[in-house]
Design an enzyme around this catalytic site. Structure first.
Site, PDB file in Angstrom:
ATOM      1  N   HIS A 121       7.057  18.110  66.091  1.00 42.78           N
ATOM      2  CA  HIS A 121       7.508  17.721  66.497  1.00 42.78           C
ATOM      3  C   HIS A 121       6.553  16.293  67.144  1.00 42.78           C
ATOM      4  CE1 HIS A 121      10.302  15.554  69.778  1.00 42.78           C
ATOM      5  NE2 HIS A 121       9.367  14.881  69.993  1.00 42.78           N
TER       6      HIS A 121
ATOM      7  N   GLU B 263      14.981  25.300  75.674  1.00 45.80           N
ATOM      8  CA  GLU B 263      14.881  23.615  75.877  1.00 45.80           C
ATOM      9  C   GLU B 263      14.609  22.947  74.826  1.00 45.80           C
ATOM     10  OE1 GLU B 263      11.858  21.643  79.070  1.00 45.80           O
ATOM     11  OE2 GLU B 263      11.542  24.096  79.032  1.00 45.80           O
ATOM     12  N   LEU B 264      15.301  22.575  74.344  1.00 43.06           N
ATOM     13  CA  LEU B 264      14.794  21.346  73.482  1.00 43.06           C
ATOM     14  C   LEU B 264      13.253  21.129  73.098  1.00 43.06           C
ATOM     15  CD1 LEU B 264      16.543  19.598  70.619  1.00 43.06           C
ATOM     16  CD2 LEU B 264      16.352  17.599  72.435  1.00 43.06           C
TER      17      LEU B 264
HETATM   18  C1  GAR Z   1       8.330  14.893  61.074  1.00 41.02           C
HETATM   19  O1  GAR Z   1       7.126  13.301  60.715  1.00 41.02           O
HETATM   20  C2  GAR Z   1       8.463  15.930  61.770  1.00 41.02           C
HETATM   21  O2  GAR Z   1       8.109  15.876  62.476  1.00 41.02           O
HETATM   22  C3  GAR Z   1      10.152  15.156  62.861  1.00 41.02           C
HETATM   23  O3  GAR Z   1      10.882  14.026  61.822  1.00 41.02           O
HETATM   24  C4  GAR Z   1       9.521  14.577  60.775  1.00 41.02           C
HETATM   25  C5  GAR Z   1      10.045  14.921  59.319  1.00 41.02           C
HETATM   26  O4  GAR Z   1       9.773  14.508  58.148  1.00 41.02           O
HETATM   27  N1  GAR Z   1      10.921  16.061  63.400  1.00 41.02           N
HETATM   28  C6  GAR Z   1      11.680  15.176  64.138  1.00 41.02           C
HETATM   29  O5  GAR Z   1      11.420  14.390  64.772  1.00 41.02           O
HETATM   30  C7  GAR Z   1      12.241  16.759  65.060  1.00 41.02           C
HETATM   31  N2  GAR Z   1      12.511  16.353  66.792  1.00 41.02           N
HETATM   32  P1  GAR Z   1       9.654  15.105  56.638  1.00 41.02           P
HETATM   33  O6  GAR Z   1      11.106  14.270  56.422  1.00 41.02           O
HETATM   34  O7  GAR Z   1       8.986  14.094  55.842  1.00 41.02           O
HETATM   35  O8  GAR Z   1       8.913  16.387  56.854  1.00 41.02           O
END
Ligand code: GAR
Length: 226
Positions: free
Chosen positions: A110, A144-145
């Protein structure tokens, strides 16, 4: 025995790529047996195929509700019999049934220093709050999210002139070390969820998680060993 890893994605898959690359150095330890994506045409699907990993698209728009989608997702996942499931930019809220089914086997990354900034738009929210640091967290997924036990966090400073895009880029650079590190801990049997607590080498990880900078030696490509 080699750990069977399944990765769930929704987008560009740069974290998936980092996981693929880090497993190349130690193929006997674990292998990504499948990638499942909920968005047709996502770049991450191509990354999987380029690495000869089976990639399945399961479009959530084809299902009437969250429960039906998660049921289909579970059937798809169970077909590959994974030992570990990594959410790598999988932008879906998961049902209780799904999370309970994979309890202890499900990790998420996250883009914030959890427990701060759960949910979406984390980079903008850090700027709006005038905070001096930001980062990313790998944690076990519970009901929990973005709230399950923290495993390890990476920090970056917020610089003058930063935008959501510049923060996202620097956070992702850290994520590409952070997620492989946690994955290797799990596949080596060192990282487990025990009695609702994240444990590394049998010791409970403190509630704020471990610090990536304390494991710089573990980040060398040939050295995820204890
Ligand atoms: C990442 O930065 C990850 O932390 C985030 O999405 C991006 C995916 O990038 N995840 C979330 O926001 C989950 N709540 P990627 O597709 O290039 O790996």
């Amino acid at each position: 025995m080699s750990c069977r890893i399944l990765v769930l994605i929704s987008g560009s898959g740069t974290n998936l790529q980092a996981l693929i690359d880090s497993l190349r150095a130690r193929p006997t330890e674990g292998q990504i047996v499948a990638v499942v994506c909920n968005r047709p045409g996502a770049l991450g699907i191509e990354r999987a195929r380029n690495a000869n990993i089976p990639a399945v698209t399961l479009d959530h728009k084809d299902y009437p509700d969250r429960e039906t989608y998660d049921q289909a997702l579970m059937e798809q996942i169970d077909h590959f019999e994974p030992d570990l499931i990594l959410l790598a930019g999988f932008m879906r809220i998961l049902t209780e049934k799904f999370v309970s089914h994979y309890r202890g086997l499900l990790l998420n990354i996250h883009p914030s220093l959890l427990p701060k900034h759960k949910g979406l738009h984390t980079h903008q929210r850090v700027l709006d709050a005038g905070e001096g640091e930001h980062g990313s967290t790998v944690h076990f997924v519970t009901l929990e999210l973005d709230g399950g036990p923290l495993i390890v966090r990476a920090r970056i400073p917020v610089l003058a002139g930063d935008t959501p895009a510049s923060l996202a880029a620097r956070v992702q650079e850290q994520e590409h070390h952070l997620y492989p590190l946690a994955m290797h801990w799990f596949v080596q049997g060192r990282l487990r969820l025990i009695d609702d607590q994240a444990c590394l080498d049998g010791s409970v990880i403190p509630p704020e998680g471990l610090k990536l900078e304390d494991f710089n030696n573990d980040l060398r490509e040939d050295s995820y060993a204890s």
